[in-house]
Scaffold this motif. Structure first.
Motif, PDB file in Angstrom:
ATOM      1  N   GLN A  14       0.866  -1.184   0.000  1.00 29.13           N
ATOM      2  CA  GLN A  14       0.000   0.000   0.000  1.00 29.13           C
ATOM      3  C   GLN A  14       0.899   1.230   0.000  1.00 29.13           C
ATOM      4  O   GLN A  14       1.916   1.245   0.664  1.00 29.13           O
ATOM      5  N   GLY A  15       0.522   2.256  -0.727  1.00 30.29           N
ATOM      6  CA  GLY A  15       1.273   3.499  -0.651  1.00 30.29           C
ATOM      7  C   GLY A  15       2.109   3.776  -1.876  1.00 30.29           C
ATOM      8  O   GLY A  15       2.098   3.038  -2.858  1.00 30.29           O
ATOM      9  N   GLU A  16       2.843   4.853  -1.771  1.00 24.38           N
ATOM     10  CA  GLU A  16       3.650   5.366  -2.868  1.00 24.38           C
ATOM     11  C   GLU A  16       4.911   4.525  -3.086  1.00 24.38           C
ATOM     12  O   GLU A  16       5.479   4.006  -2.140  1.00 24.38           O
ATOM     13  N   VAL A  17       5.330   4.457  -4.330  1.00 23.64           N
ATOM     14  CA  VAL A  17       6.610   3.831  -4.659  1.00 23.64           C
ATOM     15  C   VAL A  17       7.711   4.732  -4.118  1.00 23.64           C
ATOM     16  O   VAL A  17       7.664   5.949  -4.260  1.00 23.64           O
ATOM     17  N   ARG A  18       8.680   4.128  -3.479  1.00 19.77           N
ATOM     18  CA  ARG A  18       9.835   4.861  -2.958  1.00 19.77           C
ATOM     19  C   ARG A  18      11.029   4.580  -3.865  1.00 19.77           C
ATOM     20  O   ARG A  18      11.234   3.435  -4.257  1.00 19.77           O
ATOM     21  N   THR A  19      11.811   5.607  -4.137  1.00 16.37           N
ATOM     22  CA  THR A  19      12.988   5.430  -4.972  1.00 16.37           C
ATOM     23  C   THR A  19      14.210   5.887  -4.197  1.00 16.37           C
ATOM     24  O   THR A  19      14.214   6.970  -3.609  1.00 16.37           O
ATOM     25  N   GLY A  20      15.231   5.045  -4.189  1.00  9.53           N
ATOM     26  CA  GLY A  20      16.494   5.371  -3.554  1.00  9.53           C
ATOM     27  C   GLY A  20      16.704   4.662  -2.238  1.00  9.53           C
ATOM     28  O   GLY A  20      15.757   4.315  -1.524  1.00  9.53           O
ATOM     29  N   SER A  35       0.701   2.374  16.595  1.00  9.73           N
ATOM     30  CA  SER A  35      -0.338   2.730  15.629  1.00  9.73           C
ATOM     31  C   SER A  35       0.240   3.492  14.438  1.00  9.73           C
ATOM     32  O   SER A  35       1.128   4.329  14.589  1.00  9.73           O
ATOM     33  N   GLN A  36      -0.309   3.181  13.278  1.00  9.63           N
ATOM     34  CA  GLN A  36       0.058   3.845  12.029  1.00  9.63           C
ATOM     35  C   GLN A  36      -1.136   4.659  11.531  1.00  9.63           C
ATOM     36  O   GLN A  36      -2.288   4.237  11.689  1.00  9.63           O
ATOM     37  N   SER A  37      -0.853   5.777  10.917  1.00 12.17           N
ATOM     38  CA  SER A  37      -1.888   6.657  10.401  1.00 12.17           C
ATOM     39  C   SER A  37      -2.815   5.898   9.445  1.00 12.17           C
ATOM     40  O   SER A  37      -2.358   5.208   8.540  1.00 12.17           O
ATOM     41  N   GLY A  38      -4.128   6.017   9.691  1.00 18.47           N
ATOM     42  CA  GLY A  38      -5.115   5.377   8.835  1.00 18.47           C
ATOM     43  C   GLY A  38      -5.346   3.914   9.116  1.00 18.47           C
ATOM     44  O   GLY A  38      -6.147   3.278   8.437  1.00 18.47           O
TER      45      GLY A  38
END
Length: 132
Positions: A36-42, A87-90
């Protein structure tokens, strides 16, 4: 190091909670595709993700099966045994819930480094297990 050895070493580091060892196995421009979430690069974005995961979860990959295909492609199927610590957001509130979840990860490899990792699991299953 063979592709199989590289992926085994990656999961050995994961199970040891050794983010530095995991980061040493990825390229500087690794592409990380989380479930889930955005692709991270680097590498630095990958390290930041690992830090966040270590803070919120304690996990161990068990029953690991590694599959390799054409040079530079690999996959791993495993079962995560985890504890939701913070806890994590959402997401539901963390109260130390334990979970067991089948997971698949897919890898691209070049020059003995992981250049892409994509991880997939059933989020609805995880939410049900932690009370979401």
């Amino acid at each position: 190091m063979t592709d199989t050895q590289l992926i085994q070493t990656y999961f050995d580091a994961f199970n040891a909670g050794d983010a530095d060892a995991m980061a040493a196995l990825v390229s500087d421009d690794v592409r990380h595709h989380p479930n889930q979430g955005e692709v991270r690069t680097g590498k630095e974005a990958f390290r930041a993700f690992l830090s966040e995961m270590d803070r919120a979860y304690r996990e161990e990959a068990r029953d690991l099966a590694i599959f390799t295909g054409p040079t530079g492609r690999a996959a791993a199927e495993f079962v995560i045994h985890g504890t939701y610590l913070e806890s994590q957001s959402g997401l539901p509130e963390a109260t130390g819930q334990v979970y067991v979840l089948p997971v698949g990860s897919f890898f691209e490899i070049a020059e003995d480094r992981i250049i892409r990792v994509s991880t997939h699991y059933n989020l609805a299953d995880w939410l049900q297990q932690v009370g979401g």
